[in-house]
Structure formats: C-alpha cells, structure tokens
Design a protein around this motif. Structure first.
Motif, PDB file in Angstrom:
ATOM      1  N   VAL A 126       0.860  -1.178   0.000  1.00  0.00           N
ATOM      2  CA  VAL A 126       0.000   0.000   0.000  1.00  0.00           C
ATOM      3  C   VAL A 126       0.902   1.235   0.000  1.00  0.00           C
ATOM      4  N   THR A 127       0.743   2.090  -1.016  1.00  0.00           N
ATOM      5  CA  THR A 127       1.555   3.304  -1.133  1.00  0.00           C
ATOM      6  C   THR A 127       0.654   4.517  -1.091  1.00  0.00           C
ATOM      7  N   GLY A 128       0.954   5.443  -0.194  1.00  0.00           N
ATOM      8  CA  GLY A 128       0.174   6.664  -0.085  1.00  0.00           C
ATOM      9  C   GLY A 128       0.701   7.745  -1.007  1.00  0.00           C
ATOM     10  N   TYR A 129      -0.190   8.410  -1.703  1.00  0.00           N
ATOM     11  CA  TYR A 129       0.129   9.558  -2.545  1.00  0.00           C
ATOM     12  C   TYR A 129      -0.786  10.711  -2.131  1.00  0.00           C
ATOM     13  N   GLN A 130      -0.402  11.922  -2.484  1.00  0.00           N
ATOM     14  CA  GLN A 130      -1.307  13.058  -2.300  1.00  0.00           C
ATOM     15  C   GLN A 130      -2.193  13.169  -3.542  1.00  0.00           C
ATOM     16  N   TRP A 131      -3.474  12.772  -3.515  1.00  0.00           N
ATOM     17  CA  TRP A 131      -4.189  12.204  -2.377  1.00  0.00           C
ATOM     18  C   TRP A 131      -4.944  11.002  -2.899  1.00  0.00           C
ATOM     19  N   MET A 132      -4.270   9.877  -2.897  1.00  0.00           N
ATOM     20  CA  MET A 132      -4.817   8.626  -3.401  1.00  0.00           C
ATOM     21  C   MET A 132      -3.975   7.488  -2.843  1.00  0.00           C
ATOM     22  N   TRP A 133      -4.416   6.269  -3.073  1.00  0.00           N
ATOM     23  CA  TRP A 133      -3.691   5.092  -2.610  1.00  0.00           C
ATOM     24  C   TRP A 133      -3.282   4.229  -3.795  1.00  0.00           C
ATOM     25  N   GLY A 134      -2.073   3.705  -3.734  1.00  0.00           N
ATOM     26  CA  GLY A 134      -1.622   2.742  -4.739  1.00  0.00           C
ATOM     27  C   GLY A 134      -1.578   1.361  -4.118  1.00  0.00           C
ATOM     28  N   ILE A 196       3.675  11.838   5.053  1.00  0.00           N
ATOM     29  CA  ILE A 196       3.156  10.782   5.917  1.00  0.00           C
ATOM     30  C   ILE A 196       1.643  10.668   5.742  1.00  0.00           C
ATOM     31  N   HIS A 197       1.192   9.472   5.433  1.00  0.00           N
ATOM     32  CA  HIS A 197      -0.233   9.146   5.384  1.00  0.00           C
ATOM     33  C   HIS A 197      -0.496   8.091   6.459  1.00  0.00           C
ATOM     34  N   SER A 198      -1.752   7.712   6.622  1.00  0.00           N
ATOM     35  CA  SER A 198      -2.086   6.659   7.581  1.00  0.00           C
ATOM     36  C   SER A 198      -3.294   5.887   7.062  1.00  0.00           C
ATOM     37  N   TRP A 199      -3.120   4.577   6.908  1.00  0.00           N
ATOM     38  CA  TRP A 199      -4.146   3.707   6.307  1.00  0.00           C
ATOM     39  C   TRP A 199      -4.974   3.097   7.414  1.00  0.00           C
ATOM     40  N   TRP A 200      -6.295   3.331   7.382  1.00  0.00           N
ATOM     41  CA  TRP A 200      -7.157   2.951   8.499  1.00  0.00           C
ATOM     42  C   TRP A 200      -8.504   2.450   8.003  1.00  0.00           C
ATOM     43  N   VAL A 201      -8.852   1.232   8.457  1.00  0.00           N
ATOM     44  CA  VAL A 201     -10.191   0.680   8.233  1.00  0.00           C
ATOM     45  C   VAL A 201     -10.728   0.285   9.611  1.00  0.00           C
ATOM     46  N   PRO A 202     -11.722   0.991  10.155  1.00  0.00           N
ATOM     47  CA  PRO A 202     -12.170   0.736  11.531  1.00  0.00           C
ATOM     48  C   PRO A 202     -12.534  -0.713  11.806  1.00  0.00           C
ATOM     49  N   GLU A 203     -13.186  -1.387  10.845  1.00  0.00           N
ATOM     50  CA  GLU A 203     -13.619  -2.762  11.082  1.00  0.00           C
ATOM     51  C   GLU A 203     -12.465  -3.741  11.170  1.00  0.00           C
ATOM     52  N   PHE A 204     -11.254  -3.315  10.775  1.00  0.00           N
ATOM     53  CA  PHE A 204     -10.088  -4.195  10.895  1.00  0.00           C
ATOM     54  C   PHE A 204      -9.418  -4.066  12.260  1.00  0.00           C
ATOM     55  N   GLY A 205      -9.745  -3.013  13.001  1.00  0.00           N
ATOM     56  CA  GLY A 205      -9.214  -2.853  14.345  1.00  0.00           C
ATOM     57  C   GLY A 205      -7.790  -2.359  14.406  1.00  0.00           C
ATOM     58  N   MET A 206      -7.201  -1.972  13.274  1.00  0.00           N
ATOM     59  CA  MET A 206      -5.813  -1.491  13.272  1.00  0.00           C
ATOM     60  C   MET A 206      -5.657  -0.387  12.243  1.00  0.00           C
ATOM     61  N   LYS A 207      -4.608   0.400  12.412  1.00  0.00           N
ATOM     62  CA  LYS A 207      -4.188   1.348  11.383  1.00  0.00           C
ATOM     63  C   LYS A 207      -2.670   1.469  11.449  1.00  0.00           C
ATOM     64  N   ARG A 208      -2.082   1.870  10.351  1.00  0.00           N
ATOM     65  CA  ARG A 208      -0.627   2.027  10.302  1.00  0.00           C
ATOM     66  C   ARG A 208      -0.283   3.266   9.492  1.00  0.00           C
ATOM     67  N   ASP A 209       0.794   3.946   9.915  1.00  0.00           N
ATOM     68  CA  ASP A 209       1.288   5.092   9.166  1.00  0.00           C
ATOM     69  C   ASP A 209       2.050   4.631   7.933  1.00  0.00           C
ATOM     70  N   ALA A 210       1.878   5.373   6.850  1.00  0.00           N
ATOM     71  CA  ALA A 210       2.647   5.163   5.624  1.00  0.00           C
ATOM     72  C   ALA A 210       3.665   6.293   5.535  1.00  0.00           C
ATOM     73  N   ILE A 211       4.946   5.967   5.728  1.00  0.00           N
ATOM     74  CA  ILE A 211       6.008   6.960   5.876  1.00  0.00           C
ATOM     75  C   ILE A 211       6.991   6.838   4.715  1.00  0.00           C
ATOM     76  N   PRO A 212       7.343   7.952   4.073  1.00  0.00           N
ATOM     77  CA  PRO A 212       8.305   7.879   2.965  1.00  0.00           C
ATOM     78  C   PRO A 212       9.629   7.253   3.415  1.00  0.00           C
ATOM     79  N   GLY A 213      10.108   6.300   2.642  1.00  0.00           N
ATOM     80  CA  GLY A 213      11.397   5.675   2.939  1.00  0.00           C
ATOM     81  C   GLY A 213      11.341   4.557   3.952  1.00  0.00           C
ATOM     82  N   PHE A 214      10.154   4.256   4.500  1.00  0.00           N
ATOM     83  CA  PHE A 214      10.003   3.194   5.490  1.00  0.00           C
ATOM     84  C   PHE A 214       8.897   2.234   5.049  1.00  0.00           C
ATOM     85  N   ILE A 215       8.979   1.013   5.550  1.00  0.00           N
ATOM     86  CA  ILE A 215       7.935   0.021   5.327  1.00  0.00           C
ATOM     87  C   ILE A 215       7.355  -0.383   6.680  1.00  0.00           C
ATOM     88  N   ASN A 216       6.080  -0.115   6.883  1.00  0.00           N
ATOM     89  CA  ASN A 216       5.370  -0.592   8.069  1.00  0.00           C
ATOM     90  C   ASN A 216       4.482  -1.771   7.690  1.00  0.00           C
TER      91      ASN A 216
END
Length: 407
Positions: A126-134, A196-216
């Motif tokens: 999952v890659t965050g862009y301004q303002w869309m997801w890849g 920095i973006h953050s991918w979040w789906v409430p029904e999954f119970g988790m979210k994670r930050d999408a940070i340039p140069g890092f893999i979460n």
C-alpha cells in the motif's frame, strides 16, 4: 416550575434523544466490533477497561459523596485529629497496581498478536500519494491506483450545486476498491511516495502510518464478505479529507476470478485476434504446433505495437485515461489547482519537449505521483490529449515513444 417538572424535564430530553439516535441508527457511539480476530480482541479490551473505569468511578464518587454527607459540619462540628493511615496508603497503592496488572496481561497478548504478520497467505503493498492510494498485489503482477470517486469529487467542489447528502457514501467511495479474499491472512506493507499518510479501516481494528522511505506492516484476516470503508488518518495536505480507503472482501473463489480478470486486462483482449489469425495461418501451412502459434503471436504483437495509432484514437484513449487518473488534481478544464497542481493550459511542460513530458508522467514529480503502472497506449493517449486540448496544439505521441523512455 415544580420540583417534579424540574426532575422530569431532563429525563424526557434523554429519552427523546435516545429515541432519535435509535431512529437514525447512530453506530458510532462506540467503536465497532469489526470483522477480524484482532478487531474483536481490541473491542473486548476496550469494553473490559471501560467497565473497570466505570466501577472505579462509581466507587470513588460514592465515597466522595458519602464523605460529604456523613462528615458534614452539622453532624461533626469537631474535626478528626488523625493525620495519616499506613493501612489506607497501602490499600490505595496495591489495589491500583493489581488493576493495572490485570489489564496489562490481556493487552500485551493482543499487542503481540497485532505485530505478528508471519505465515501470511498473501501480501499487498500500500503506497500513499497526495491524495490517493496505490495498491500492488506482491507476486501477482497486479497494481492500480485508488482515488476518490467522481460523484463525491464533483459534489465537494465549491459552487457545484450538488447536495452532498444525495451522494451515496459521500467521501467514502473510490473508483478502484482494494479486493481481498475472506478467511485469508493478508499482510499489508505500507509506505508513502511523498508525505506521511495513515491507512485505516475501523472494522479491521488497526491502522498504520505510511512513511516515505520506510515500510510498516499490519495484517488482517477478514471473516465476513462485505465492503469496509476507512480514511487516511494523518493530516497529509489540503485534500486530506478526500482520501478514502475502501476494501471489498469476497470469498476466495470469487477473489481468484477477480485476480485472473485483472491479470488479463493488460493486453489479453488485444492479443486474442492476433492469436486467432496466427492459428489459421499455421493451420493452412500445416504447422499447428504450439511453437508455431507462439512465434506467430509474438510477431503479431510486435507488429501491433509498432503500428502507429491515429490522433483520434489517441485522443479518445487519452480522454478516458485523463478522467480516470488526472482530473481530480488538474480539473476537467485543465486549469489545475495551483500551486500544487499547475494549470496544463499553455503549460511549458505540456507543450515542451515530448520526452521530458513523457518521463514526468512515467516517474512523477513533486506532488504528482508516478503513473508508470499505466500501459504505453494510455500514457501516449493522455499525453496526446493534454497536448491537444484547451487551446494546446501539438502532434500525437505514439505508444512506442513511451516504451522507449521506460526505465
């Protein structure tokens, strides 16, 4: 107003508000239980700690009000003379300590489970862009961009005249949903192309930050088929509120069919007529072996790729690609949203050197994400379309020109 009315009025207000809330089905008064094991564990912890806090609150306030009532001046005009109690000090230190330990044990187990993405059955980048997801299905050669759907995008524009309440799932719908199978452990690798973006789906119970140069990492195993919606939860720029996440969970068999369709979109339909012609030619020559068919297919594909497309065909393909990928930022009029997304009308880049423009579309620049995932025909079309619209006048660009510049 009588004392009875004073007491009844707040009660009636609470009852009326509760009835209104039930009628409108307010589901956001509490966090959702979700559709994954993790989300249910998190919900269970949330409710456990909630009731612990309720019991503590009731106990503390009961003692507080009892003390006010039992030790008021009219009953005890002479204050007590004791200064401290070692027993009380020990009790109100040990009890909170035991409560914290009791809460920490299940919480720690859930945190360990959240971080354990091993034994995943499939991986999605999952890659965050301004303002869309890849989204990229690792190892499957399937990737696409997911952005705010056109209905919501039109309604959000100032002066659109569209009532957002008439748009279904306003600001929570996309043009391309992320499709995953149910009853499958899916690992998500999250990163970002810009901020920095953050991918979040409430029904999954988790979210994670999408940070340039890092893999979460995070993971989910969805139990129930359905469509689950979320948003970017990191303030990522001026259009942060228009970056929804939509995940569609389907049964494994249906997912396999969907995945096969996605893999077939990148030229299988165009190759079919060539393959049929090759088989006929081979049959006439008496050489219907697989090798002959394959050789004929390759030759037909090369010939089709080398054949130039006329400007009208390129403009049609380009307009379709532009509306699907570019209009959200550069607008239907091509005037853009300066300074982040400059106008394409009379642009020195659009009307300048062809190779430079194609390279920028392929690789992206500044706030513009790369569009190398598009086919050569789509990129040639969108370059031709923007170079020959809104008063711009330049010649067509062929898919071969794009293929030559891919790195």
């Amino acid at each position: 107003m009588s004392m009875r009315n004073w007491l009844a009025a707040p009660l009636l207000w609470v009852v009326a508000f509760a009835a209104q809330a039930q009628e409108k089905s307010y589901a956001y008064w509490n966090m959702p239980k979700g559709v994954t094991e993790i989300s249910r564990d998190v919900y269970g912890l949330h409710m456990l700690i909630f009731w612990v806090v309720v019991v503590i609150g009731v106990g503390v306030f009961a003692a507080f009000f009892y003390s006010i009532w039992a030790h008021r001046r009219s009953r005890n005009p002479k204050p007590a003379t004791f200064h401290e109690s070692t027993t009380v000090e020990i009790v109100w230190t040990v009890i909170p300590f035991l409560i914290l330990i009791a809460m920490a044990i299940p919480a720690t187990g859930t945190l360990i489970k959240i971080e354990d993405s091993s034994d995943a059955e499939m991986t999605v980048k999952v890659t965050g862009y301004q303002w869309m997801w890849g989204y990229e299905y690792v190892g499957e050669d399937v990737s696409f961009i997911s952005r705010l759907d056109r209905a919501s995008d039109r309604a959000r524009q100032v002066g659109s005249g569209i009532d957002p309440r008439t748009v279904e799932n306003y600001l929570l719908e996309v043009d391309n949903r992320l499709v995953i199978p149910t009853d499958t452990k899916v690992r998500f690798l999250l990163t970002s192309n810009d901020v920095i973006h953050s991918w979040w789906v409430p029904e999954f119970g988790m979210k994670r930050d999408a940070i340039p140069g890092f893999i979460n990492e995070m993971w989910a195993r969805v139990d129930e088929p359905g469509v689950y919606r979320g948003q970017c939860t990191e303030l990522c720029g001026r259009d942060h509120g228009f970056m929804p996440v939509v995940v569609e969970a389907v049964p494994p068999a249906e997912f396999e069919r969907w995945l096969a369709e996605q893999k077939g979109e990148s030229g299988a339909a165009e190759a079919a007529p060539a393959a049929a012609g090759t088989e006929v030619a081979a049959a006439e020559a008496g050489t219907t072996t697989d090798a002959a068919v394959d050789a004929g297919n390759e030759a037909a594909d090369e010939a089709a790729a080398a054949a130039p497309l006329d400007k009208a065909e390129l403009m049609t393909a380009g307009e379709k690609a532009y509306k699907a990928n570019c209009v959200a930022c550069h607008q239907a009029s091509g005037e853009g949203m300066p300074p982040a997304f400059p106008s394409l009308v009379g642009s020195s880049v659009v009307n300048g050197e062809t190779a430079q423009y194609i390279t920028q579309v392929l690789n992206g620049k500044n706030a513009m994400p790369p569009f190398g995932h598009l086919s050569d025909k789509e990129i040639a079309g969108v370059v031709t379309y923007t170079r020959n619209s809104w008063g711009n006048e330049s010649g067509p660009v062929q898919p071969g020109d794009v293929a030559a510049l891919r790195q």
